[in-house]
Write a protein that holds these residues in place. Structure first.
Motif, PDB file in Angstrom:
ATOM      1  N   LYS A   5      17.109   8.267  10.011  1.00 48.18           N
ATOM      2  CA  LYS A   5      16.449   8.538   8.737  1.00 48.18           C
ATOM      3  C   LYS A   5      15.199   7.679   8.591  1.00 48.18           C
ATOM      4  O   LYS A   5      15.013   6.695   9.287  1.00 48.18           O
ATOM      5  CB  LYS A   5      17.404   8.253   7.575  1.00 48.18           C
ATOM      6  N   THR A   6      14.352   8.067   7.663  1.00 45.66           N
ATOM      7  CA  THR A   6      13.166   7.277   7.321  1.00 45.66           C
ATOM      8  C   THR A   6      13.421   6.613   5.979  1.00 45.66           C
ATOM      9  O   THR A   6      13.417   7.273   4.939  1.00 45.66           O
ATOM     10  CB  THR A   6      11.908   8.157   7.240  1.00 45.66           C
ATOM     11  N   GLY A   7      13.668   5.343   5.993  1.00 40.65           N
ATOM     12  CA  GLY A   7      13.961   4.636   4.763  1.00 40.65           C
ATOM     13  C   GLY A   7      12.717   4.374   3.932  1.00 40.65           C
ATOM     14  O   GLY A   7      11.613   4.264   4.460  1.00 40.65           O
ATOM     15  N   ALA A   8      12.901   4.262   2.638  1.00 41.25           N
ATOM     16  CA  ALA A   8      11.772   3.961   1.749  1.00 41.25           C
ATOM     17  C   ALA A   8      11.251   2.568   2.049  1.00 41.25           C
ATOM     18  O   ALA A   8      12.007   1.613   2.199  1.00 41.25           O
ATOM     19  CB  ALA A   8      12.222   4.060   0.291  1.00 41.25           C
ATOM     20  N   GLY A   9       9.915   2.459   2.169  1.00 38.93           N
ATOM     21  CA  GLY A   9       9.306   1.160   2.436  1.00 38.93           C
ATOM     22  C   GLY A   9       9.492   0.680   3.859  1.00 38.93           C
ATOM     23  O   GLY A   9       9.358  -0.511   4.133  1.00 38.93           O
ATOM     24  N   CYS A  10       9.803   1.598   4.779  1.00 38.60           N
ATOM     25  CA  CYS A  10      10.089   1.204   6.158  1.00 38.60           C
ATOM     26  C   CYS A  10       8.954   1.519   7.129  1.00 38.60           C
ATOM     27  O   CYS A  10       9.187   1.644   8.337  1.00 38.60           O
ATOM     28  CB  CYS A  10      11.372   1.881   6.642  1.00 38.60           C
ATOM     29  N   ALA A  11       7.752   1.635   6.630  1.00 41.53           N
ATOM     30  CA  ALA A  11       6.606   1.851   7.514  1.00 41.53           C
ATOM     31  C   ALA A  11       6.195   0.538   8.159  1.00 41.53           C
ATOM     32  O   ALA A  11       6.500  -0.544   7.648  1.00 41.53           O
ATOM     33  CB  ALA A  11       5.438   2.437   6.726  1.00 41.53           C
ATOM     34  N   TYR A  12       5.507   0.630   9.301  1.00 39.15           N
ATOM     35  CA  TYR A  12       4.938  -0.569   9.912  1.00 39.15           C
ATOM     36  C   TYR A  12       3.925  -1.147   8.921  1.00 39.15           C
ATOM     37  O   TYR A  12       3.058  -0.427   8.421  1.00 39.15           O
ATOM     38  CB  TYR A  12       4.256  -0.219  11.233  1.00 39.15           C
ATOM     39  N   PRO A  13       3.999  -2.437   8.594  1.00 37.30           N
ATOM     40  CA  PRO A  13       3.146  -3.010   7.545  1.00 37.30           C
ATOM     41  C   PRO A  13       1.671  -3.076   7.934  1.00 37.30           C
ATOM     42  O   PRO A  13       1.324  -3.383   9.068  1.00 37.30           O
ATOM     43  CB  PRO A  13       3.726  -4.419   7.356  1.00 37.30           C
ATOM     44  N   ALA A  14       0.817  -2.768   6.992  1.00 37.75           N
ATOM     45  CA  ALA A  14      -0.630  -2.810   7.222  1.00 37.75           C
ATOM     46  C   ALA A  14      -1.102  -4.255   7.289  1.00 37.75           C
ATOM     47  O   ALA A  14      -0.460  -5.170   6.778  1.00 37.75           O
ATOM     48  CB  ALA A  14      -1.362  -2.072   6.107  1.00 37.75           C
ATOM     49  N   THR A  15      -2.246  -4.463   7.928  1.00 42.28           N
ATOM     50  CA  THR A  15      -2.855  -5.786   8.002  1.00 42.28           C
ATOM     51  C   THR A  15      -4.369  -5.643   8.038  1.00 42.28           C
ATOM     52  O   THR A  15      -4.888  -4.654   8.573  1.00 42.28           O
ATOM     53  CB  THR A  15      -2.388  -6.569   9.245  1.00 42.28           C
ATOM     54  N   ALA A  16      -5.059  -6.619   7.476  1.00 44.63           N
ATOM     55  CA  ALA A  16      -6.525  -6.598   7.490  1.00 44.63           C
ATOM     56  C   ALA A  16      -7.081  -7.012   8.841  1.00 44.63           C
ATOM     57  O   ALA A  16      -8.255  -6.776   9.138  1.00 44.63           O
ATOM     58  CB  ALA A  16      -7.070  -7.534   6.408  1.00 44.63           C
ATOM     59  N   ILE A  17      -6.246  -7.604   9.701  1.00 38.64           N
ATOM     60  CA  ILE A  17      -6.733  -8.157  10.962  1.00 38.64           C
ATOM     61  C   ILE A  17      -7.275  -7.078  11.884  1.00 38.64           C
ATOM     62  O   ILE A  17      -8.287  -7.260  12.551  1.00 38.64           O
ATOM     63  CB  ILE A  17      -5.619  -8.955  11.663  1.00 38.64           C
ATOM     64  N   ASN A  18      -6.595  -5.913  11.941  1.00 37.57           N
ATOM     65  CA  ASN A  18      -6.990  -4.927  12.942  1.00 37.57           C
ATOM     66  C   ASN A  18      -8.025  -3.916  12.465  1.00 37.57           C
ATOM     67  O   ASN A  18      -8.335  -2.968  13.188  1.00 37.57           O
ATOM     68  CB  ASN A  18      -5.765  -4.199  13.521  1.00 37.57           C
ATOM     69  N   GLY A  19      -8.575  -4.089  11.280  1.00 33.93           N
ATOM     70  CA  GLY A  19      -9.638  -3.200  10.835  1.00 33.93           C
ATOM     71  C   GLY A  19      -9.176  -1.766  10.695  1.00 33.93           C
ATOM     72  O   GLY A  19      -8.056  -1.485  10.276  1.00 33.93           O
TER      73      GLY A  19
END
Length: 266
Positions: free
Chosen positions: A180-194
């Motif tokens: 399943k795809t859980g809520a809030g389970c995406a790979y977290p964003a970061t400003a480092i990689n543009g």
């Protein structure tokens, strides 16, 4: 520890951190490159550029080497630059033991040895990765000649929300194990990689669907107290080694800090 401030000009570069398009070479970080044995497991590594010292990048907790996609090509214009994925992250093999700072430092040591990377090294670490970078530097017997610490986690000031973060990671692990795809389970964003291109976005989405990723991420969070104790035991002054600290992880500020440390190499 010999800390030094970034110049005002370098800080101004952060305003230009955003990319209109994904950084050149980003797609290479979206999949497996060189798989290096570290003792019954293999870690994924990617190097580019030429020169010495080699700059090694250590990602934050629960994150893969692709986080450095906007920084890596800029550093590689000057010298050899390498990123890798800790166990369970990116294209590396799953974890086989607790994801502590000491175990990550040992893995990095085996990675360097078995990939035949030549010292000296400048190590760049973000967040939790900054603790791994320092632990390795303290154990490297002079192989590390410079550090860049980005939004560094400190053993005496662990994140206050680590229990909640662990609970969320375990919930995502359960969801992934059930397909399943859980809520809030995406790979977290970061400003480092543009800017993120489609191939890297797809790789990150696939990562977030794997139980092996959430197991490794949860292990790093669950092991934070142990990692903090390991850092306290290893901690000692860095002497005259150049150590730059970056308070906010925008690519341009990180690149500027790396260049300052490279400029101070003997």
């Amino acid at each position: 520890m010999n800390h030094f401030a970034l110049s005002a000009a370098a800080l101004l570069l952060t305003a230009a951190a955003a990319h209109a398009a994904p950084p050149v070479g980003q797609d290479a970080l979206a999949g497996a490159q060189i798989k290096v044995d570290v003792g019954g497991r293999k870690l994924n590594m990617y190097c580019t550029g030429k020169g010495s010292p080699t700059v090694l990048f250590e990602a934050d907790s629960g994150r893969a080497g692709w986080d450095w996609s906007a920084v890596l090509p800029e550093v590689a214009k000057r010298t050899r630059a390498c990123v890798y994925d800790r166990a369970g992250m990116g294209a590396s093999d799953p974890i086989m033991r607790a994801s502590t700072v000491a175990n990550a430092s040992k893995d990095l040591n085996f990675l360097i040895k078995n990939a035949h990377l030549d010292a000296p090294f400048v190590v760049v670490g973000a967040g939790y990765g900054a603790m791994v970078a320092q632990h390795y530097a303290l154990r490297s017997r002079g192989a590390v000649t410079g550090l860049v610490l980005v939004d560094a986690m400190h053993e005496d000031a662990l994140p206050a929300d680590r229990a909640a973060s662990l609970e969320a990671a375990l919930a995502c692990l359960t969801a992934a194990e059930q397909g399943k795809t859980g809520a809030g389970c995406a790979y977290p964003a970061t400003a480092i990689n543009g800017e993120i291109g489609p191939r890297l976005a797809a790789a990150q989405a696939a990562q977030a669907a794997r139980p092996t990723y959430w197991r490794a991420r949860a292990s790093e969070l669950d092991s934070l107290e142990t990692s903090a104790s390991q850092m306290r035991a290893a901690r000692k002054p860095f002497g005259d080694m150049p150590v730059a600290e970056v308070a906010h992880g925008e690519p341009a500020a990180i690149v500027a800090a790396v260049m300052e440390v490279l400029d101070k190499q003997k």
